[in-house]
Design a protein around this motif. Sequence first.
Motif, short mmCIF file in Angstrom:
data_model
loop_
_atom_site.label_atom_id
_atom_site.label_comp_id
_atom_site.label_asym_id
_atom_site.label_seq_id
_atom_site.Cartn_x
_atom_site.Cartn_y
_atom_site.Cartn_z
N UNK A 268 8.13 -65.59 -22.76
CA UNK A 268 6.88 -65.81 -23.60
C UNK A 268 5.79 -65.11 -22.62
N UNK A 269 5.71 -65.04 -21.30
CA UNK A 269 4.72 -64.10 -20.44
C UNK A 269 5.02 -62.78 -20.72
N UNK A 270 6.04 -62.16 -20.93
CA UNK A 270 6.31 -60.91 -21.23
C UNK A 270 5.56 -60.66 -22.62
N UNK A 271 5.94 -61.39 -23.53
CA UNK A 271 5.21 -61.11 -24.64
C UNK A 271 3.75 -61.09 -24.70
N UNK A 272 3.04 -62.14 -24.03
CA UNK A 272 1.81 -62.28 -23.90
C UNK A 272 1.16 -60.77 -23.13
N UNK A 273 1.72 -60.30 -22.14
CA UNK A 273 1.38 -59.11 -21.43
C UNK A 273 1.46 -58.09 -22.39
N UNK A 274 2.70 -57.97 -23.13
CA UNK A 274 2.50 -56.58 -24.00
C UNK A 274 1.66 -56.69 -25.07
N UNK A 275 1.19 -58.11 -25.47
CA UNK A 275 0.58 -58.34 -26.58
C UNK A 275 -1.09 -57.86 -25.88
N UNK A 276 -1.49 -58.35 -24.70
CA UNK A 276 -2.69 -57.68 -24.05
C UNK A 276 -2.91 -56.46 -24.28
N UNK A 277 -1.72 -55.56 -24.20
CA UNK A 277 -1.88 -54.15 -24.21
C UNK A 277 -1.84 -53.50 -25.56
N UNK A 278 -2.13 -54.58 -26.68
CA UNK A 278 -2.18 -54.09 -28.00
C UNK A 278 -1.01 -53.77 -28.60
N UNK A 279 0.33 -53.96 -27.95
CA UNK A 279 1.34 -53.51 -28.41
C UNK A 279 1.66 -54.69 -29.74
N UNK A 280 2.10 -53.90 -30.81
CA UNK A 280 2.62 -54.93 -32.10
C UNK A 280 3.67 -55.65 -31.75
N UNK A 281 3.75 -56.94 -32.25
CA UNK A 281 4.80 -58.00 -32.10
C UNK A 281 6.14 -57.20 -32.58
N UNK A 282 6.21 -56.40 -33.68
CA UNK A 282 7.60 -55.88 -33.95
C UNK A 282 8.01 -54.68 -32.92
N UNK A 283 6.92 -54.14 -32.40
CA UNK A 283 7.49 -53.20 -31.33
C UNK A 283 7.96 -53.62 -30.01
N UNK B 40 13.61 -46.56 -24.57
CA UNK B 40 12.59 -47.57 -24.21
C UNK B 40 11.48 -47.09 -23.11
N UNK B 41 12.00 -46.28 -22.18
CA UNK B 41 11.12 -46.17 -21.06
C UNK B 41 10.06 -45.02 -21.60
N UNK B 42 10.47 -44.12 -22.42
CA UNK B 42 9.46 -43.00 -22.99
C UNK B 42 8.65 -43.96 -23.91
N UNK B 43 8.91 -44.88 -24.78
CA UNK B 43 8.08 -45.82 -25.62
C UNK B 43 6.91 -46.29 -24.73
N UNK B 44 7.53 -46.77 -23.61
CA UNK B 44 6.67 -47.40 -22.70
C UNK B 44 5.46 -46.69 -21.98
N UNK B 45 6.05 -45.36 -21.53
CA UNK B 45 5.21 -44.57 -21.06
C UNK B 45 4.20 -44.11 -22.01
N UNK B 46 4.47 -43.74 -23.13
CA UNK B 46 3.61 -43.51 -24.23
C UNK B 46 2.55 -44.31 -24.39
N UNK B 47 3.19 -45.59 -24.50
CA UNK B 47 1.86 -47.06 -24.72
C UNK B 47 1.15 -47.08 -23.51
N UNK B 48 1.54 -46.73 -22.17
CA UNK B 48 0.84 -46.56 -20.96
C UNK B 48 -0.35 -45.71 -21.14
N UNK B 49 0.17 -44.51 -21.75
CA UNK B 49 -0.92 -43.37 -21.81
C UNK B 49 -1.86 -43.60 -22.73
#
Length: 168
Positions: free
Chosen positions: A53-68, A87-96
């Motif tokens: 749940x904490x991971x979901x909340x963290x990713x949600x704060x970054x604006x990542x959609x739930x499905x992603x 997944x690493x590339x997707x996370x890097x892109x999201x970070x950028x």
Amino acid sequence: MKAEHTFTIKQTAKLTGVSEDTIRYYEKIALLPRANRKDNGHRVYQQEDIDRIRLIACLKKTGMPLEEMRPFLEVSADADPAEYPELVEQLRSHRENIVSQIASLQHVVDFIDMKLEEGRYRRECPAESQDGESEKMTKGSKLKPVSPVEMSYFTGSARVGNSPDSVR
């Protein structure tokens, strides 16, 4: 063997900062596995559920959609990232994207700071004092020039001096 500590939904909500309704929703859409239940039907959560749940909340704060988030939630916390290059590339892109948003917001903060500073100068402009004498503007006070980036926040018609109804 010692029994694992369990948490009620209320305790889980308090520990994660996520509402009980949201926890139920995450379970309903299968972002969380179906919670174990007590004999009375109440949900019981374990530490791994809280971590998820904490991971979901963290990713949600970054604006990542739930499905992603789903692919990230399927990967074990102790998995080697090298095994999941997509997944690493997707996370890097999201970070950028987040870094870009931060930079954009910093431009907005800089612009607001500039406007606030202009406001101080306006208060220092010659004005009638309480005893009727005019105050003089302090020497050396100059407004910062407006950069093209700052001006881009306004439409052409809203820029000062471009129309009779310009914003002041």
